[in-house]
Design an enzyme around this catalytic site. Structure first.
Site: not given
Ligand code: PAF
Length: 510
Positions: A31, A36
């Site tokens: 997700n 990230h």
């Protein structure tokens, strides 16, 4: 390089053998969001290593079954995001791959009590044990050179640094600051579960932390109870709100230059964490060491890379020596010395080549203080008690608000004993003599043979380390770096890694 998706542990071993490159590893639970993406793109821009992203929802780190079931799963999108932001390979193992049943080689680890029992560990029993277990397993499979983690999960970052240290793993941990959404709340995979109202409450919580940081910058005080009252008034359920030392996670003390204000709140079914770092002054790096250790070159480069002020304390002793020679002062006469110390102004200014010039009473002396004449007198001048006292005070004034890297011989012991990072840079006598001999700018390279140079260095080391006032000694808490066999860049990188280990990246962000 062909981009690959790897699903089996056997495949990862083959892939590792074939790539012929070091690995940057970015572990995730999928997700993926901008936090990230920042990790992946930082790894890509840091070096030319191959970047591997893992996507694995680790059941061991969920203390709540429902949380595990509800954890958002967006694998197709995660693959696209990873590849388009710099991943060369993605590792998507199954639970059986990571934890093969009946495999006695899988180690189930316990996170260290002192770090895992505080903050999130209070309510998430076993969570950090699960994190340690999975990361240790992944590191052993992947054997990366660098591991990229977010500062958002600060406690996790500390625990994983401790794991790497304890298990003597050969991997460098690189961290990136917490990434925030447009409204200031930290990016988290769990944010997708938030209703409009819950999001508003979290925004309030995060903005209270930012406000506390602003107040701390002005007043050097933290009003924990006031914040708690405000959060309760909004009916925000607080799991914890603590003011701690950022590395030990023990209660913050008055003398701590950097501290951590961290909180966890619950909004509906969702639990969110956020934190800010509070600093009394910006960080200081002290670099001490003998002549020829590479101190000046290294310190200048560090100042440039970390955007810190470069304080060359040796230049200040040279500047004073210059004035003493110019005005033919008999510095052995106390009164004459007092007079000159009373009136001298030594100032550093950046010049157009982004180097630093030294000014004495508004006159630029950068070049003149490097003359042979100054060389011959500076050691004597700098061993006079009054001179040391005066210049140490001047140096402390320059360092009052921090944000500097200072080099000298007594920085970590006398000038800035509270520096966040102390380095004792040295090299063997053989290496230092060789360096001086090959330095084309140094007269030594032409006039003195190697053997005599070594003798000179030995003599200077002896004088420096045995003189009565501020002798050259390694501070107890300094980290010694022996530079033999290392390039300047390698030494600089090592010190920057040590700095990043001590100073959270986001501590310096307003
Ligand atoms: O931070 C995370 O996403 C996880 O805890 C990690 C490090 C990927 C381990 O499962």
């Amino acid at each position: 390089m062909k981009k690959v998706i790897i699903r089996k542990t056997e495949e990862i071993e083959n892939w590792r053998r074939n790539i012929n490159s070091e690995i940057n590893f970015i572990p995730t639970m999928g997700n993926l969001h901008n936090g990230h993406i920042k990790l992946i793109s930082t790894a890509k821009n840091d070096n030319s290593n191959v970047n591997l992203v893992s996507i694995f929802i680790n059941p061991l780190q969920f203390d709540n079954k429902l949380d595990l079931e509800n954890y958002p799963k967006t694998i197709d999108n995660d693959i696209k995001i990873s590849f388009s932001n710099g991943a060369d390979a993605i590792f998507i193992p199954s639970i059986e791959d990571i934890y093969p049943p009946n495999n006695k080689n899988i180690k189930f680890l316990k996170a260290p009590e002192e770090l895992s029992s505080a903050l999130c560990g209070l309510n998430r029993i076993g969570h950090f044990d699960g994190v340690c277990t999975v990361v240790y397993r992944l590191l052993n499979l992947i054997k990366p050179k660098n591991l990229y983690l977010g500062e958002k999960d600060w406690q996790q970052l500390l625990i994983l640094k401790n794991l790497v240290l304890k298990k003597k793993l050969n991997v460098a941990i690189k961290s990136i600051p917490t990434q925030r959404d447009f409204d200031g709340i930290p990016l988290s995979s769990r944010n997708v579960h938030l209703s409009k109202n819950e999001r508003k409450l979290i925004r309030f919580f995060s903005s209270e932390l930012v406000e506390a940081k602003k107040i701390f910058q002005k007043e050097k005080k933290i009003y924990l109870n006031e914040i708690i009252k405000k959060l309760l008034a909004k009916k925000i359920s607080i799991e914890y709100l603590e003011h701690l030392h950022p590395h030990t996670l023990q209660k913050a003390k008055i003398g701590d230059n950097i501290s951590l204000l961290a909180g966890a709140i619950r909004c509906g079914e969702t639990r969110l964490i956020d934190h800010v770092f509070l600093m009394r002054r910006r960080p200081i790096i002290a670099i001490d060491g003998p002549a020829g250790s590479g101190k000046s070159t290294v310190t200048k480069l560090i100042a440039k890379k970390l955007k810190l002020l470069y304080l060359d304390t040796g230049a200040m002793y040279r500047a004073l020596s210059w004035l003493i020679i110019k005005e033919s002062i008999d510095y052995k006469k106390e009164k004459k010395l007092q007079n000159i110390l009373k009136d001298i102004s030594i100032v550093f200014k950046s010049n157009t080549n982004s180097h630093q010039d030294v000014y004495v009473n508004n006159y630029c002396v950068t070049k003149e203080i490097r003359s042979q004449k100054i060389n011959s007198i500076v050691s004597k001048i700098s061993s006079i008690k009054e001179v040391r006292k005066f210049l140490v005070e001047e140096q402390r004034k320059i360092g009052e608000s921090g944000g500097l890297v200072a080099e000298g011989r007594d920085i970590g012991t006398t000038v800035f004993p509270h520096a966040e990072l102390k380095i004792f840079l040295t090299a063997s006598i053989d290496e230092r003599a060789k360096r001086r001999k090959s330095d084309k700018n140094s007269k030594d390279s032409q006039e003195i043979d190697l053997h005599s140079l070594k003798e000179l260095i030995k003599k200077r080391d002896f004088e420096d380390s045995t003189r009565e006032i501020s002798p050259l000694i390694k501070a107890n808490d300094a980290i010694e770096i022996i530079t033999d066999g290392y390039s300047i860049n390698e030494v600089v990188e090592k010190i920057i890694d040590l700095y990043n280990d001590k100073i959270p990246k986001e501590a310096e962000i307003e």
